[in-house]
Every structure is written in structure tokens, then in C-alpha cells.
Design an enzyme around this catalytic site. Structure first.
Site, mmCIF file in Angstrom:
data_model
loop_
_atom_site.group_PDB
_atom_site.id
_atom_site.type_symbol
_atom_site.label_atom_id
_atom_site.label_comp_id
_atom_site.label_asym_id
_atom_site.label_seq_id
_atom_site.Cartn_x
_atom_site.Cartn_y
_atom_site.Cartn_z
ATOM 1 N N GLU A 124 -46.172 -65.711 166.965
ATOM 2 C CA GLU A 124 -47.019 -65.491 168.135
ATOM 3 C C GLU A 124 -47.945 -66.686 168.375
ATOM 4 O O GLU A 124 -48.146 -67.111 169.520
ATOM 5 C CB GLU A 124 -47.852 -64.215 167.955
ATOM 6 C CG GLU A 124 -47.023 -62.945 167.799
ATOM 7 C CD GLU A 124 -46.739 -62.597 166.351
ATOM 8 O OE1 GLU A 124 -46.753 -61.406 166.030
ATOM 9 O OE2 GLU A 124 -46.504 -63.527 165.532
ATOM 10 N N CYS A 176 -52.454 -61.888 164.097
ATOM 11 C CA CYS A 176 -51.891 -62.298 165.387
ATOM 12 C C CYS A 176 -52.274 -61.378 166.544
ATOM 13 O O CYS A 176 -52.399 -61.840 167.684
ATOM 14 C CB CYS A 176 -50.369 -62.365 165.288
ATOM 15 S SG CYS A 176 -49.786 -63.634 164.150
ATOM 16 N N SER A 205 -8.944 -68.313 138.928
ATOM 17 C CA SER A 205 -9.222 -67.680 140.213
ATOM 18 C C SER A 205 -9.333 -68.673 141.362
ATOM 19 O O SER A 205 -9.647 -68.279 142.483
ATOM 20 C CB SER A 205 -10.529 -66.875 140.119
ATOM 21 O OG SER A 205 -11.625 -67.730 139.835
ATOM 22 N N GLY A 256 -18.660 -61.160 138.314
ATOM 23 C CA GLY A 256 -17.451 -60.498 137.845
ATOM 24 C C GLY A 256 -17.464 -59.005 138.109
ATOM 25 O O GLY A 256 -18.461 -58.430 138.559
ATOM 26 N N ARG A 278 -24.245 -67.236 151.344
ATOM 27 C CA ARG A 278 -25.223 -67.710 150.358
ATOM 28 C C ARG A 278 -26.499 -68.197 151.045
ATOM 29 O O ARG A 278 -27.606 -67.882 150.615
ATOM 30 C CB ARG A 278 -24.618 -68.846 149.532
ATOM 31 C CG ARG A 278 -23.574 -68.434 148.535
ATOM 32 C CD ARG A 278 -23.044 -69.649 147.768
ATOM 33 N NE ARG A 278 -21.997 -69.291 146.820
ATOM 34 C CZ ARG A 278 -21.339 -70.151 146.070
ATOM 35 N NH1 ARG A 278 -21.615 -71.451 146.182
ATOM 36 N NH2 ARG A 278 -20.399 -69.745 145.237
ATOM 37 N N ALA A 337 -14.148 -62.279 146.498
ATOM 38 C CA ALA A 337 -12.883 -62.737 147.058
ATOM 39 C C ALA A 337 -11.787 -62.147 146.194
ATOM 40 O O ALA A 337 -11.795 -62.286 144.966
ATOM 41 C CB ALA A 337 -12.812 -64.264 147.047
ATOM 42 N N TRP A 361 -7.587 -71.152 144.023
ATOM 43 C CA TRP A 361 -8.472 -70.406 144.915
ATOM 44 C C TRP A 361 -7.681 -69.213 145.425
ATOM 45 O O TRP A 361 -6.531 -69.370 145.822
ATOM 46 C CB TRP A 361 -8.948 -71.265 146.086
ATOM 47 C CG TRP A 361 -9.771 -72.432 145.681
ATOM 48 C CD1 TRP A 361 -9.376 -73.734 145.567
ATOM 49 C CD2 TRP A 361 -11.158 -72.398 145.353
ATOM 50 N NE1 TRP A 361 -10.436 -74.523 145.199
ATOM 51 C CE2 TRP A 361 -11.544 -73.718 145.053
ATOM 52 C CE3 TRP A 361 -12.124 -71.407 145.274
ATOM 53 C CZ2 TRP A 361 -12.844 -74.063 144.681
ATOM 54 C CZ3 TRP A 361 -13.406 -71.739 144.913
ATOM 55 C CH2 TRP A 361 -13.762 -73.043 144.621
ATOM 56 N N LEU A 418 -23.011 -72.741 142.401
ATOM 57 C CA LEU A 418 -23.505 -71.625 143.208
ATOM 58 C C LEU A 418 -24.508 -72.101 144.255
ATOM 59 O O LEU A 418 -25.515 -71.437 144.523
ATOM 60 C CB LEU A 418 -24.123 -70.537 142.314
ATOM 61 C CG LEU A 418 -23.150 -69.867 141.347
ATOM 62 C CD1 LEU A 418 -23.881 -68.842 140.491
ATOM 63 C CD2 LEU A 418 -21.990 -69.215 142.081
#
Length: 370
Positions: A60, A92, A176, A300, A192, A162, A178, A212
Site C-alpha cells: 500500500e 498501512c 533414478s 524418498g 522449488r 517424479a 532421469w 537441491l
């Protein structure tokens, strides 16, 4: 004179504009909510603003500064009820009154007990017309993490995975990369960037040593939280190079290991244990106290299973590749049901095509309403 239907459509139009502004604060404002504000006078936008960083001017105030004298007799569209209390910045609601705002359209009330309804009351007492609940569902969703912390004392929790069509997230040997394609991985990085923290288990760190971080898209990388009951991950793990990394362990974790990991800059958080593992309820409460409003669980099957079993998941985001992987590690770990009535179910499910994969999202039926 403008008809009621036309006014409703106009209010929604400008509220959507305010929502798009609020989204710009993603990754910058926690533990504060993301807020956008648009000032409209005689059919023209005279000022816009959004909350850009924690401790900085609120939306604001940003809009009022940009509008200057043009703010007088205008309508303010704000995604969240204007605050009425002193925090890191002045309130505000009084600023809107002082600027001569004639009408305030609010997306949703503020769940913060220090504000809830008080900002609206202050505006009305000053003779300002107040309209509430415009695009309320969208405005509450914008600040779903803020609402969770204020009402339940824990962050908003999204479980992401996934998997193949038969629910496998890794082969028996742990491989894993891909399962899904590049487009799905980019979407995963976008997820993320929309969360304050990313939660994983020690198994993921020991198997893959991932960063990550956010790399495939523009955005801020979330803080990393690792579930490691006995503090077994090595001090040279990539996630420990990230600022603000948190290792959640139990009281039985060796103190010598804690010293070695803390020397690398990580924070070790000792928490109660359930069946030898970190109590997730206690962990999420501690994360909320540290200003973390949203957590992406990227771990996991056993960590995912715990989130489902303890009814902590608020949203599920599953990337499904058109592959059959057979025997391997399952997306839901050892989760076990004895009746069909007790199954973990998703509601409001959406499915989108991402590259050659499918992106399924839904809200667990057990998740409390926003």
C-alpha cells in the site's frame, strides 16, 4: 451510473492486477505475506506496488508513494487486509485514510490475530467504503503458507515426486536419473523457487549428493532441510554449502558429528523422535518459528509416506513419465492400507502435459481447508 455486474467485473480485473504484483514478492518476503496493491482513479491506474522484501515498505505504501496526490479519492485494490499494527514498518490502514482513499477493495481478511478485522474496522470508522472477498480464493492461495502458519502453526507442505507410471521413483540399485524429461525438471525447479524450504532425507543426500538448488529457471533457491536422525551425511555434502542449511536429528545423534557439521555452516536442530525418526510435526513447527511459510518435500518414499501417514501434506505435485520401471523404490514407500475407505485420496486434481510427461497436482482430502 455503473451497473453492479460491471463494478464486480472491474473489481476482479484490478484485483487480478494486484495479485500479479503480489507474486513478484515470491522468495523475498517471508515470514511476511505476499501483497499487491493497485490504486485506480477515474478509470486510470495511478499507483501500483507490492511488498518487495521483509522489513521493507508494504504494498500500500509503495502504491501511495507512486500515486502522490492522485491517490486522493481513488480506489485501492489490496490482496490482503491492510495492517493496523506496528511491526517492522508503520501500519498501512491509517496511511490509506490519510491519503484520502475513498474506497478499499480487499481480497481476503488477514488471519494474523494482530490484524484480523482491525484494519477493516479502522477504514470504515474513517468513512472509507470497504468491499471484502474479491477473488478471495485466489488471494488466500497466494498466501497459503502464511495462512497455514497463522492458523495451524506449521508451513504449507507440498509433496513433489517424479515417478514412472507404475509409481517407481528409483530402480532397486538406487538409479533414478532421469525418469522424467527436461521440461518436467524445469517445472520442478520452478516449484522449488516457489517455496521457502526444501525437505529431503539423508538417503537422498547419501545416494545422489544433490544441490537441491534452483538452476533451470529464474528464482531464489530455498533453504535446505535434511532429515538425518543420527547425523550421518558427510560434512562435504553439496547441500551444506548452501546458506541456512538445517539438519534435523534426534537427541541421540552424536555431539561430535554435530560439531563437524556446524563447522561447515549448517544449523543442527535436535528434535523429539518417533520410532527412532525425527518427529515431523515438531520439525514443521520449528520451521514455522524460523519464518518458513512453505516447504517442498522432495525426498524418498519413506519421508513421503510419513507426510501422508501423518496427514501433513497440503498439496501433491507428481510428474509421471510414460515408462514402466517395475520392481524398485516406490513413491509412497512402505505406506500400507487395510481398507479401501482408508486410502489417501486427492481432490481438485489437475493434469497437464509437460514435454512427454504428465504433471498431476491435487489437494489431499485430509488437508484442512484454507
Amino acid at each position: 451510473m455503473m451497473g453492479m455486474a460491471s463494478q464486480v467485473m472491474l473489481d476482479q480485473y484490478y484485483m487480478r492486477m494486484a495479485l500479479s504484483l503480489a507474486a513478484r514478492g515470491t522468495g523475498c518476503v517471508s515470514p511476511n505475506p505476499r501483497v499487491g496493491c493497485v490504486l485506480v482513479r477515474d478509470g486510470h491506474v495511478v499507483g501500483k506496488g507490492f511488498h518487495q522484501c521483509c522489513g521493507g515498505p508494504h504494498a500500500e505504501v509503495e502504491a501511495l508513494v507512486r500515486a502522490g496526490e492522485s491517490a486522493r479519492n481513488s480506489t485501492a485494490y489490496v490482496t490482503l487486509e491492510p495492517c493496523s499494527h506496528y511491526g517492522k514498518t508503520p501500519p498501512c490502514a491509517p496511511r490509506l485514510v490519510e491519503a484520502g482513499i475513498a474506497r478499499v477493495v480487499i481480497g481476503t481478511d488477514d488471519p494474523n490475530p494482530e490484524v484480523n478485522g482491525k484494519g477493516i474496522a479502522l477504514l470504515r470508522e474513517a468513512g472509507v467504503e470497504v468491499v471484502r472477498g474479491v477473488l478471495e480464493t485466489e488471494c488466500r492461495w497466494m498466501n497459503r503458507g502464511f495462512f497455514r502458519v497463522m492458523t495451524l502453526g506449521r508451513p504449507w507442505i507440498t509433496v513433489k515426486a517424479a515417478a514412472s507410471l507404475d509409481g517407481t521413483i528409483a530402480l532397486t540399485n538406487g538409479e533414478s536419473r532421469w525418469i522424467t524429461g527436461a521440461a518436467s525438471r524445469r517445472a520442478g525447479h520452478l516449484l522449488r523457487s516457489e517455496h521457502d524450504a526444501i525437505l529431503t532425507g539423508k538417503g537422498t543426500i547419501l545416494a545422489d549428493d544433490p544441490e537441491l538448488s534452483v538452476r533451470a529457471v529464474s528464482g531464489f533457491s530455498p533453504r535446505v532441510v535434511v532429515l538425518d536422525s543420527a547425523l550421518e551425511i558427510p560434512p562435504h555434502a553439496k547441500v551444506l554449502r548452501r546458506p541456512g542449511a538445517i539438519l534435523a536429528c534426534t537427541e541421540k545423534a552424536p555431539v561430535s558429528r554435530e560439531r563437524a557439521l556446524c563447522d561447515g555452516g549448517a544449523e543442527v536442530l535436535r528434535l523429539p523422535a518417533i520410532n527412532g525418526r525425527v518427529d515431523l510435526v515438531s520439525l514443521f513447527s520449528e520451521l514455522a518459528r524460523r519464518g518458513i511459510l512453505s516447504v517442498l518435500v522432495e525426498a524418498g518414499g519413506e519421508v513421503v509416506a510419513s507426510c501422508f501417514r501423518e496427514k501433513l501434506a497440503d498439496h501433491v505435485s507428481l510428474f509421471l513419465a510414460p515408462r514402466i520401471m517395475g520392481v524398485g523404490k516406490r513413491v509412497s514407500g512402505s505406506l500400507h492400507f487395510t481398507t479401501m475407505e482408508g486410502l489417501f485420496s486427492l481432490e481438485a486434481v489437475t493434469i497437464r502435459t509437460v514435454g512427454n510427461d504428465h504433471w498431476l497436482e491435487g489437494r489431499p482430502a485430509c488437508s484442512p481447508a484454507l
